[in-house]
Enzyme design. Structure first.
Site, PDB file in Angstrom:
ATOM      1  N   GLY A  12     -70.523 -88.976  59.809  1.00 50.65           N
ATOM      2  CA  GLY A  12     -69.453 -88.231  60.471  1.00 50.65           C
ATOM      3  C   GLY A  12     -68.191 -88.164  59.636  1.00 50.65           C
ATOM      4  O   GLY A  12     -68.075 -88.819  58.586  1.00 50.65           O
ATOM      5  N   SER A  40     -80.565 -88.929  60.988  1.00 50.69           N
ATOM      6  CA  SER A  40     -79.943 -88.907  59.658  1.00 50.69           C
ATOM      7  C   SER A  40     -80.589 -89.896  58.690  1.00 50.69           C
ATOM      8  O   SER A  40     -80.178 -89.969  57.525  1.00 50.69           O
ATOM      9  CB  SER A  40     -78.445 -89.234  59.779  1.00 50.69           C
ATOM     10  OG  SER A  40     -77.780 -88.294  60.582  1.00 50.69           O
ATOM     11  N   CYS A 130     -55.461 -91.850  67.237  1.00 48.68           N
ATOM     12  CA  CYS A 130     -54.838 -91.341  66.017  1.00 48.68           C
ATOM     13  C   CYS A 130     -53.359 -91.020  66.203  1.00 48.68           C
ATOM     14  O   CYS A 130     -52.525 -91.349  65.348  1.00 48.68           O
ATOM     15  CB  CYS A 130     -55.590 -90.119  65.516  1.00 48.68           C
ATOM     16  SG  CYS A 130     -55.899 -88.863  66.777  1.00 48.68           S
ATOM     17  N   GLY A 161     -59.425 -83.893  64.721  1.00 47.57           N
ATOM     18  CA  GLY A 161     -59.397 -84.956  65.711  1.00 47.57           C
ATOM     19  C   GLY A 161     -60.443 -84.774  66.793  1.00 47.57           C
ATOM     20  O   GLY A 161     -60.787 -85.721  67.505  1.00 47.57           O
ATOM     21  N   PRO A 182     -65.921 -60.707  68.265  1.00 50.78           N
ATOM     22  CA  PRO A 182     -65.416 -61.422  69.445  1.00 50.78           C
ATOM     23  C   PRO A 182     -65.159 -62.894  69.146  1.00 50.78           C
ATOM     24  O   PRO A 182     -65.877 -63.513  68.352  1.00 50.78           O
ATOM     25  CB  PRO A 182     -66.542 -61.256  70.474  1.00 50.78           C
ATOM     26  CG  PRO A 182     -67.761 -60.955  69.672  1.00 50.78           C
ATOM     27  CD  PRO A 182     -67.289 -60.195  68.466  1.00 50.78           C
ATOM     28  N   HIS A 242     -52.090 -84.641  61.527  1.00 50.73           N
ATOM     29  CA  HIS A 242     -51.349 -84.570  62.790  1.00 50.73           C
ATOM     30  C   HIS A 242     -49.849 -84.650  62.503  1.00 50.73           C
ATOM     31  O   HIS A 242     -49.409 -85.404  61.620  1.00 50.73           O
ATOM     32  CB  HIS A 242     -51.713 -85.744  63.701  1.00 50.73           C
ATOM     33  CG  HIS A 242     -53.071 -85.665  64.320  1.00 50.73           C
ATOM     34  ND1 HIS A 242     -53.915 -84.596  64.165  1.00 50.73           N
ATOM     35  CD2 HIS A 242     -53.732 -86.558  65.116  1.00 50.73           C
ATOM     36  CE1 HIS A 242     -55.033 -84.825  64.834  1.00 50.73           C
ATOM     37  NE2 HIS A 242     -54.950 -85.997  65.412  1.00 50.73           N
ATOM     38  N   ASN A 315     -54.851 -87.643  59.960  1.00 51.84           N
ATOM     39  CA  ASN A 315     -55.431 -88.296  61.139  1.00 51.84           C
ATOM     40  C   ASN A 315     -56.796 -88.910  60.863  1.00 51.84           C
ATOM     41  O   ASN A 315     -57.224 -89.843  61.556  1.00 51.84           O
ATOM     42  CB  ASN A 315     -55.549 -87.295  62.292  1.00 51.84           C
ATOM     43  CG  ASN A 315     -56.366 -86.069  61.936  1.00 51.84           C
ATOM     44  OD1 ASN A 315     -55.941 -85.264  61.094  1.00 51.84           O
ATOM     45  ND2 ASN A 315     -57.524 -85.907  62.545  1.00 51.84           N
TER      46      ASN A 315
END
Length: 337
Positions: A12, A40, A130, A161, A182, A242, A315
């Site tokens: 991640g 994974s 965070c 985040g 769209p 952030h 962050n």
């Protein structure tokens, strides 16, 4: 003797940053294990100039692991965190699961390193939210000198985040607007491209969102339960970084010049505050850095002992991965591992 360190959730955004930072800081580990879900297993992730092979979380034995950095969300942590802790690993958890647990310390090393010893009750340490982390790094040095009475903070939080899917949504929506495709919200409740959304996490009965509540509750646990704080958390179309506009009311007088000098000497902070075009830091400029940046320090004449400032940080780093690694470093420094 080096340490055996596991990074759980290594595929991640935050897990990858943990591996990057462990390598950059040359953390004293003889072995780094990259762990993720079974889907994974066998994938490769970078660790400095090396590649690590992902092992599956559901079959991993944490016995002999000294520190386990968790970045897998609350539900998975609820299942595997206690197992890792019971096997002897000190769990440093990035999810919200344990933050308000009275038996689990909530740590920002620059703010409350002394509280870290409390991990022995459950063998778990919590990483703060965070938005709270970068804010308190900037507030604690000022609080120590003048005593913060009240905080009003508005956050400008990047889409990272909310995870990789949120970053993809911003990219695809931005692209769609150029070709008149769209724009359909999925991760967010409204369009995020070229927009801002005053809604992070779920709404609570009093009208605040849980993200806003977290900033209050975590400030009270980490720094001072007597500080009054109100927050408005806003998602903005920025990929990483952030920002926060913070208004402070102190118990004692504190000029902007004094605040600037205090912050310049404080750990983890870089002050960039020139009263000219470009004399401040924006989220784009903080990406990849360890520091929490403070700019736009100025007095607030509408209240007694008032001050305003602008705080920016990566962050994925100080708000998550970096703080977790700094907690691990603090464990080593205090000879707790």
């Amino acid at each position: 003797m080096g340490l055996r360190v596991a990074v759980v959730g290594a595929t991640g955004n935050v897990g990858r940053e943990m591996l990057n930072i462990l390598a950059e800081k040359k953390f004293p580990a003889t072995e780094i294990i990259a762990i993720a879900s079974r889907k994974s297993m066998g994938q490769k992730v970078g660790y400095g100039d090396k590649e690590l092979t992902i092992v599956a979380l559901d079959t991993f034995d944490f016995t002999g692991t000294d520190i386990a950095l968790f970045a897998i969300g609350s539900s998975a942590t609820k299942e595997y965190g206690p197992k890792a802790a019971a096997a002897g690993a000190i769990v440093i958890d990035n999810s919200s699961l344990y933050r308000m647990d009275p038996d689990v310390p909530l740590i920002i090393p620059e703010v409350n390193p002394g509280a870290i010893k409390g991990f022995k009750k459950k063998n778990i340490i919590a990483n703060p939210n965070c938005s709270t982390a970068q804010m308190l790094v900037a507030l604690k040095p000022l609080h120590d000198v003048a005593g913060i009475k009240r905080v009003v903070v508005s956050t400008y939080q990047s889409v990272s985040g909310a995870g990789a899917a949120a970053m993809d949504e911003l990219f695809h929506q931005t692209k769609a607007t150029f070709v008149n495709d769209p724009v359909e919200p999925d991760v967010f409740t409204k369009q995020i491209a070229y927009n801002v959304i005053p809604h992070i996490d779920v709404f609570m009965d009093d009208g605040y969102t849980k993200e806003e509540w977290k900033m209050v509750a975590e400030t009270h646990k980490i720094m001072d339960p007597d500080v009054e704080l109100t927050a408005t958390a806003v998602r903005v179309p920025v990929f990483v970084g952030h920002a926060e506009a913070i208004n402070l009311e102190f118990k004692k007088p504190l000029s902007d010049e004094e605040a600037r000098e205090i912050l310049r000497e404080a750990p983890g902070i870089l002050v960039v505050d020139k009263r000219e075009d470009g004399g401040y830091i924006t989220p784009v400029e903080c990406v990849g850095d360890y520091a929490t940046y403070v700019s736009r320090i100025r007095g607030d004449k509408t209240v007694k002992n008032g001050l305003n400032m602008w705080v920016v940080s990566d962050n994925l780093r100080k708000g998550a991965a970096l703080n977790a690694v700094q907690i691990a470093e603090e464990l080593v420094k205090q000879k707790l591992v």
